[in-house]
Design a protein around this motif. Structure first.
Motif, short mmCIF file in Angstrom:
data_model
loop_
_atom_site.label_atom_id
_atom_site.label_comp_id
_atom_site.label_asym_id
_atom_site.label_seq_id
_atom_site.Cartn_x
_atom_site.Cartn_y
_atom_site.Cartn_z
N ARG A 130 -54.02 75.49 -65.97
CA ARG A 130 -53.80 76.82 -65.41
C ARG A 130 -54.62 77.89 -66.14
NH1 ARG A 130 -47.27 77.36 -64.34
NH2 ARG A 130 -47.09 75.73 -62.74
N TRP A 131 -55.27 77.49 -67.22
CA TRP A 131 -56.14 78.45 -67.91
C TRP A 131 -57.24 78.91 -66.96
CZ3 TRP A 131 -57.44 75.99 -73.36
CH2 TRP A 131 -56.31 76.11 -74.18
N MET A 132 -57.57 80.17 -67.05
CA MET A 132 -58.63 80.72 -66.22
C MET A 132 -59.95 80.01 -66.47
SD MET A 132 -59.01 83.52 -64.06
CE MET A 132 -58.52 82.07 -63.19
N ALA A 133 -60.23 79.70 -67.74
CA ALA A 133 -61.49 79.03 -68.09
C ALA A 133 -61.62 77.68 -67.41
CB ALA A 133 -61.58 78.87 -69.61
N VAL A 134 -60.51 76.94 -67.35
CA VAL A 134 -60.54 75.60 -66.76
C VAL A 134 -60.57 75.69 -65.24
CG1 VAL A 134 -59.25 73.44 -66.52
CG2 VAL A 134 -59.40 74.56 -68.75
N LYS A 135 -59.76 76.57 -64.65
CA LYS A 135 -59.72 76.70 -63.19
C LYS A 135 -61.08 77.14 -62.63
CE LYS A 135 -56.15 79.51 -62.84
NZ LYS A 135 -55.08 80.34 -62.25
N THR A 136 -61.69 78.11 -63.28
CA THR A 136 -62.99 78.60 -62.81
C THR A 136 -64.05 77.51 -62.94
OG1 THR A 136 -62.34 80.79 -63.60
CG2 THR A 136 -64.64 80.51 -63.01
N LEU A 137 -63.96 76.75 -64.02
CA LEU A 137 -64.91 75.66 -64.23
C LEU A 137 -64.72 74.57 -63.18
CD1 LEU A 137 -67.14 74.94 -66.19
CD2 LEU A 137 -65.44 74.03 -67.76
#
Length: 493
Positions: free
Chosen positions: A371-378
């Motif tokens: 759910r981290w933004m960094a992971v979702k965007t990636l």
């Protein structure tokens, strides 16, 4: 040979101090008994001097110990951990002077520590060996600590970049182009530049450039874009203008031979960022952005695109400016990499200003929160094969009650096929931050409950969980066991 002699002096000094302390003798008292001056004995104990044979015999007689035991390098169990530290050379690897610590003072502190502290030091060494921490990893961790201690702002480097720009008539209110910097490298510093000088081989795919010092030749990969080329040129100018000699000659680095190379690489990179993204210009742009009540992605990207810099350079520059000029102390920077089709997301670069925020690298091979933004965007960038994507959210950490405003940009990795990377920056939300960034309370920014890793997360209804919360379950089991034991004890008391 010099290192061996230093080691012998240090071990001898530690032995003398240990025996003197065990016999409850002051330096003054030992001086009276041995006939050696107090200052000379002090220098022996600090490892600065090694006495001649006749003086060692005198000390052995004074202490009533065999001569051979004094000159032997064998240490008893109390001093053994110190001997391991000295013999390992780890103190030579640690950049103590960077933190204002003298090696002799540290040895003195360790020598005076009780056995429990020495056991603790041995444990630290064992943990480092267990995790197979490389020398480069140790250097980079030391550098990160140094950056965090300075709030990642270095006045001398900021001023050097401004002086350089003024000296070479570079416009710090406009976009600096690669060809401007290339001309200075060639005309002023005698560089030869080959823009397709790195062979197209798999083993070299991650290299942006190689510098050949003997001929001042800079070889570039033909895959570097305008922004990357500008940064490379600015970094080379940093090495030259700051008169840095000890440096890595490849970017990205292959290996660091010593900490000086790591530190100087950072100095040149910081100089490059300060030159390409001028502090005062960025500061004014950010002031205008932060005063708006609603977040504007268009306005954010307009600021980013006003500089000839990659998203990573822009985000890293924010970590210099925001703590210093906006008083935003609780800031983190993260860089993730990901290969398309794989479940793994690797946190390869991180920085935490003031506060050790939850998103930090772990050595347990656990699954970072999806759910981290960094992971979702990636994930989105890789799944849809996008060149660039951006998103923003408020991450609400389930187990700490802390919230962070997080910006993330993700891009393709131009140097590795089917690899992607994300760069993110987050701010701890507080009343202070709400006064500095007006759009923190923008209702259109989604708030998402997040964890740290799946294995330690207490969120029960997570639709993207990659593994059970095994660490949490173990804690709960121990807690239940403790409660049952307490009941049994109560029953039989």
């Amino acid at each position: 040979m010099a290192i061996a002699e230093e080691y012998i002096r240090l071990i001898f000094g530690l032995k003398i101090k240990q025996i003197r302390t065990e016999k409850d003798l002051s330096l003054f008292g030992l001086s009276k008994l041995s006939g050696l001056s107090k200052s000379y004995l002090n220098e022996i104990e600090k490892g600065k001097k090694y006495p001649k044979t006749d003086k060692i015999i005198k000390l052995a007689e004074t202490f009533e110990v065999p001569y051979d035991s004094l000159v032997s390098l064998k240490l008893d169990k109390n001093l053994a951990p110190i001997g391991e530290i000295l013999q390992s050379g780890i103190l030579d690897e640690i950049p103590l002077e960077l933190f204002g610590i003298q090696q002799s003072d540290l040895i003195d502190i360790i020598a005076n520590a009780p056995s429990k502290v020495n056991a603790f030091i041995s444990t630290i060494i064992e943990i480092a060996q267990h995790y197979n921490m490389s020398r480069e990893g140790f250097y980079l961790a030391s550098l990160r600590s140094y950056q965090e201690a300075q709030n990642n702002y270095f006045k001398d480097l900021e001023e050097a970049a401004v002086r350089f720009a003024n000296s070479y008539q570079l416009d710090l209110s406009g976009t600096i182009k690669a060809d401007e910097l290339e001309e200075i490298l060639k005309e002023e510093y005698g560089y030869t530049i080959n823009e397709a000088g790195i062979p197209n081989q798999e083993e070299l795919e991650n290299l942006r450039c190689v510098f050949v010092p003997s001929t001042k030749t800079l070889l570039l990969s033909d895959r570097v874009d305008e922004a990357q080329k500008t940064f490379i040129y600015a970094k080379e100018l940093g090495y030259q203008y700051l008169k840095i000699k000890e440096r890595p000659y490849t970017f990205s680095w292959i290996k660091y031979d010593n900490f000086e190379e790591v530190l100087h690489n950072f100095y040149a990179s910081y100089f490059a960022g300060a030159l390409i993204i001028p502090r005062n210009h960025l500061k004014e742009n950010l002031k205008n952005l932060f005063t708006t009540k609603r977040f504007s992605e268009k306005a954010f990207h307009k600021i980013m695109k006003s500089y000839n810099a990659s998203p990573e350079s822009f985000y890293q520059r924010l970590t210099n400016i925001l703590p210093k000029d906006f008083g935003m102390q609780n800031v983190f920077f993260l860089r993730f990499t990901h290969k398309k089709g794989m479940d793994k997301f690797s946190l390869v670069k991180e920085l935490h200003i003031t506060h050790q925020q939850q998103p930090r690298a772990n050595e347990l091979n656990e699954h970072y929160c999806r759910r981290w933004m960094a992971v979702k965007t990636l994930q989105r960038t890789a799944t849809n094969d996008l060149d660039y994507s951006f998103d923003i959210q408020i991450s609400d950490y389930a187990d700490t009650d802390q919230q962070y405003l997080v910006f993330t940009s993700a891009t393709k990795d131009p140097f590795r096929k089917e690899y992607y990377r994300s760069i993110g920056i987050g701010f701890l939300i507080s009343p202070s931050l709400e006064k500095k960034i007006s759009f923190v309370n923008d209702a259109k920014i989604p708030t998402v409950k997040v964890g740290v890793t799946c294995e330690s997360c207490s969120i029960t209804d997570c639709e993207v969980r990659m593994a059970p919360p095994k660490r949490l379950l173990v804690k709960q089991k121990y807690k239940k066991t403790a409660a049952l034991v307490a009941n049994i004890v109560k029953e039989y008391s």
